[in-house]
Design a protein around this motif. Structure first.
Motif, PDB file in Angstrom:
ATOM      1  N   TYR A 157      -7.507   1.215  -6.154  1.00 33.14           N
ATOM      2  CA  TYR A 157      -7.497   2.489  -5.444  1.00 33.14           C
ATOM      3  C   TYR A 157      -8.353   2.346  -4.194  1.00 33.14           C
ATOM      4  O   TYR A 157      -9.502   1.925  -4.261  1.00 33.14           O
ATOM      5  N   LEU A 158      -7.778   2.712  -3.050  1.00 31.53           N
ATOM      6  CA  LEU A 158      -8.467   2.656  -1.781  1.00 31.53           C
ATOM      7  C   LEU A 158      -8.735   4.078  -1.295  1.00 31.53           C
ATOM      8  O   LEU A 158      -8.440   5.047  -2.002  1.00 31.53           O
ATOM      9  N   ASP A 159      -9.282   4.218  -0.105  1.00 26.71           N
ATOM     10  CA  ASP A 159      -9.472   5.541   0.466  1.00 26.71           C
ATOM     11  C   ASP A 159      -8.120   6.133   0.852  1.00 26.71           C
ATOM     12  O   ASP A 159      -7.452   5.647   1.765  1.00 26.71           O
ATOM     13  N   SER A 160      -7.697   7.157   0.115  1.00 27.74           N
ATOM     14  CA  SER A 160      -6.433   7.865   0.392  1.00 27.74           C
ATOM     15  C   SER A 160      -5.211   6.964   0.285  1.00 27.74           C
ATOM     16  O   SER A 160      -4.196   7.189   0.958  1.00 27.74           O
ATOM     17  N   ALA A 161      -5.284   5.935  -0.536  1.00 26.97           N
ATOM     18  CA  ALA A 161      -4.145   5.039  -0.721  1.00 26.97           C
ATOM     19  C   ALA A 161      -4.339   4.254  -2.017  1.00 26.97           C
ATOM     20  O   ALA A 161      -5.425   4.254  -2.614  1.00 26.97           O
ATOM     21  N   VAL A 162      -3.284   3.609  -2.459  1.00 30.01           N
ATOM     22  CA  VAL A 162      -3.357   2.780  -3.652  1.00 30.01           C
ATOM     23  C   VAL A 162      -2.662   1.458  -3.371  1.00 30.01           C
ATOM     24  O   VAL A 162      -1.659   1.403  -2.655  1.00 30.01           O
ATOM     25  N   GLU A 163      -3.207   0.392  -3.908  1.00 33.34           N
ATOM     26  CA  GLU A 163      -2.631  -0.940  -3.747  1.00 33.34           C
ATOM     27  C   GLU A 163      -1.888  -1.315  -5.022  1.00 33.34           C
ATOM     28  O   GLU A 163      -2.388  -1.110  -6.133  1.00 33.34           O
ATOM     29  N   LEU A 164      -0.690  -1.866  -4.845  1.00 30.28           N
ATOM     30  CA  LEU A 164       0.106  -2.300  -5.984  1.00 30.28           C
ATOM     31  C   LEU A 164       0.558  -3.735  -5.792  1.00 30.28           C
ATOM     32  O   LEU A 164       0.891  -4.148  -4.679  1.00 30.28           O
ATOM     33  N   GLU A 165       0.605  -4.477  -6.878  1.00 30.67           N
ATOM     34  CA  GLU A 165       1.088  -5.856  -6.839  1.00 30.67           C
ATOM     35  C   GLU A 165       2.488  -5.914  -7.436  1.00 30.67           C
ATOM     36  O   GLU A 165       2.741  -5.375  -8.520  1.00 30.67           O
ATOM     37  N   ILE A 166       3.389  -6.564  -6.713  1.00 27.88           N
ATOM     38  CA  ILE A 166       4.772  -6.688  -7.165  1.00 27.88           C
ATOM     39  C   ILE A 166       4.847  -7.712  -8.299  1.00 27.88           C
ATOM     40  O   ILE A 166       4.434  -8.860  -8.142  1.00 27.88           O
ATOM     41  N   ILE A 167       5.376  -7.290  -9.434  1.00 30.08           N
ATOM     42  CA  ILE A 167       5.493  -8.166 -10.603  1.00 30.08           C
ATOM     43  C   ILE A 167       6.855  -8.855 -10.635  1.00 30.08           C
ATOM     44  O   ILE A 167       6.952 -10.068 -10.823  1.00 30.08           O
ATOM     45  N   LYS A 168       7.918  -8.074 -10.430  1.00 27.98           N
ATOM     46  CA  LYS A 168       9.250  -8.680 -10.433  1.00 27.98           C
ATOM     47  C   LYS A 168      10.224  -7.821  -9.625  1.00 27.98           C
ATOM     48  O   LYS A 168       9.992  -6.629  -9.406  1.00 27.98           O
ATOM     49  N   ASN A 173      -3.695   4.893 -13.979  1.00 26.17           N
ATOM     50  CA  ASN A 173      -4.899   4.072 -13.936  1.00 26.17           C
ATOM     51  C   ASN A 173      -4.571   2.664 -13.446  1.00 26.17           C
ATOM     52  O   ASN A 173      -3.406   2.240 -13.458  1.00 26.17           O
ATOM     53  N   LEU A 174      -5.593   1.926 -13.054  1.00 33.10           N
ATOM     54  CA  LEU A 174      -5.388   0.533 -12.676  1.00 33.10           C
ATOM     55  C   LEU A 174      -4.790  -0.230 -13.849  1.00 33.10           C
ATOM     56  O   LEU A 174      -5.212  -0.076 -14.995  1.00 33.10           O
ATOM     57  N   ILE A 223       0.841  -1.190   0.000  1.00 33.20           N
ATOM     58  CA  ILE A 223       0.000   0.000   0.000  1.00 33.20           C
ATOM     59  C   ILE A 223       0.880   1.245   0.000  1.00 33.20           C
ATOM     60  O   ILE A 223       1.854   1.331   0.762  1.00 33.20           O
ATOM     61  N   ILE A 224       0.538   2.201  -0.857  1.00 33.90           N
ATOM     62  CA  ILE A 224       1.208   3.500  -0.878  1.00 33.90           C
ATOM     63  C   ILE A 224       0.188   4.571  -0.527  1.00 33.90           C
ATOM     64  O   ILE A 224      -0.914   4.604  -1.094  1.00 33.90           O
TER      65      ILE A 224
END
Length: 253
Positions: free
Chosen positions: A55-66, A33-34, A17-18
Motif C-alpha cells: 500500500y502506497l500513498d493513495s495507491a496500491v501496488e500489485l504483482e502479476i502472478i499469471k 490486505n497485502l 499501480i492502481i
C-alpha cells in the motif's frame, strides 16, 4: 475474486499501480490486505491474477502472478442500436446487455424518440452509459467493457453498415420472418458480427423500416406474438441470439 480493469497489458512478475476510485474501492470498500489476490482485465480479453504487494500513498501496488485468455467472452459479437427511450431505460439496457454478453451499443435517434439531446447532453449521456457498462462488466466477470458509441442519426448509422455481417431490425408488425427462421436460412458463423436494431417507445415507423431495409440491407424479424417494451426487446433478442450460437447455457465450449 474482485475484478478491476486496467489500461496496460503486463507480464507475469511485473508490478503495476492502481489509484483513484479503484484504489478506494479496493482498500476502503473491499478492505483487502497485502497478499490478497484480485483479477485484472486489460479490456482486450485477457485476465491477470494479481497479488497485493504494497500500500502506497493513495495507491496500491500489485504483482502479476499469471496471465490467461478469458473464457467468459462470447466469440459472436452482438451489438444493439437502440432507439433513444425515455428516462433511465437505456441505463437498464446497457447494464443487462453487458451482463448477458453484448459487444456494444449505438444510441439511435429515431422518429418516435421522445427525448432530444443537444451535443453537450449527448456527451454526458455517453459517459454515463460507459460507466454503467464498466460497472456491469466488473459484476459479471467480463474481460471486455462493451463500447458505447456516440448518439447517432440514421445517416450516421449508415456509415457503419460494412462493419456488420448481419443487421436485424426488430419490428412488432412483422409476422412471418422470425429469429428462428433467420438462423435456419443463414449460415451464421461463430465469429459473426450482428447488429440488432431496436425502436424506441412506439417502435419504428413503416418509413424507417423501409429506409433501413434499403440503406442497410436490414432483415426485418419478429420476436413472436407478444409486444415487448423497448427496454425488453433488445435484451430478449440478444439472449436468443447468444443462446442459439451456444454462448449461453453451454459450458462445454
Amino acid at each position: 475474486m474482485p475484478r478491476f480493469f486496467i489500461e496496460q497489458s503486463p507480464k507475469p512478475g511485473e508490478k503495476i499501480i492502481i489509484s483513484g476510485n479503484d484504489y478506494n474501492h479496493l482498500k476502503n470498500s473491499l478492505r483487502l490486505n497485502l497478499g490478497d489476490r484480485v483479477i485484472l482485465s486489460d479490456g482486450t480479453g485477457f485476465d491477470f491474477e494479481a497479488e497485493l504487494s504494497d500500500y502506497l500513498d493513495s495507491a496500491v501496488e500489485l504483482e502479476i502472478i499469471k496471465k490467461e485468455k478469458s473464457a467468459v467472452e462470447a466469440k459472436l459479437q452482438v451489438w444493439l442500436a437502440q432507439g433513444l427511450p425515455k428516462k433511465s431505460k437505456l441505463d437498464l439496457v446497457v447494464e443487462k446487455a453487458t451482463e448477458i454478453g453484448f459487444s456494444g451499443l449505438i444510441p439511435l435517434e429515431a422518429e418516435r424518440s421522445i427525448v432530444k439531446y443537444d451535443n453537450r447532453k449527448k456527451a454526458k449521456k455517453r459517459q454515463r452509459w460507459q460507466r454503467v457498462a464498466e460497472a456491469a462488466a466488473k459484476q459479471a466477470g467480463r474481460a471486455i467493457i462493451p463500447e458505447i458509441k456516440e448518439v447517432m442519426s440514421p445517416v450516421q448509422l449508415k456509415n457503419l453498415k460494412n462493419e456488420f455481417d448481419y443487421i436485424l431490425l426488430l419490428w412488432e408488425d412483422e409476422n412471418q420472418f422470425s429469429l428462428k427462421k433467420f438462423f435456419q436460412n443463414y449460415s451464421v458463423t461463430q465469429t459473426a458480427k450482428i447488429l440488432l436494431l431496436v425502436g424506441p417507445e412506439g417502435g419504428f415507423s413503416a418509413a424507417e423500416v423501409e429506409q433501413y431495409k434499403k440503406e442497410l440491407g436490414a432483415l426485418v424479424i419478429t420476436l413472436g406474438p407478444r409486444i415487448l417494451r423497448t427496454e425488453t426487446a433488445g435484451i430478449t433478442a440478444l439472449t436468443a441470439v447468444l443462446y442459439e450460437k451456444g454462448e449461453l447455457g453451454d459450458l462445454n465450449d
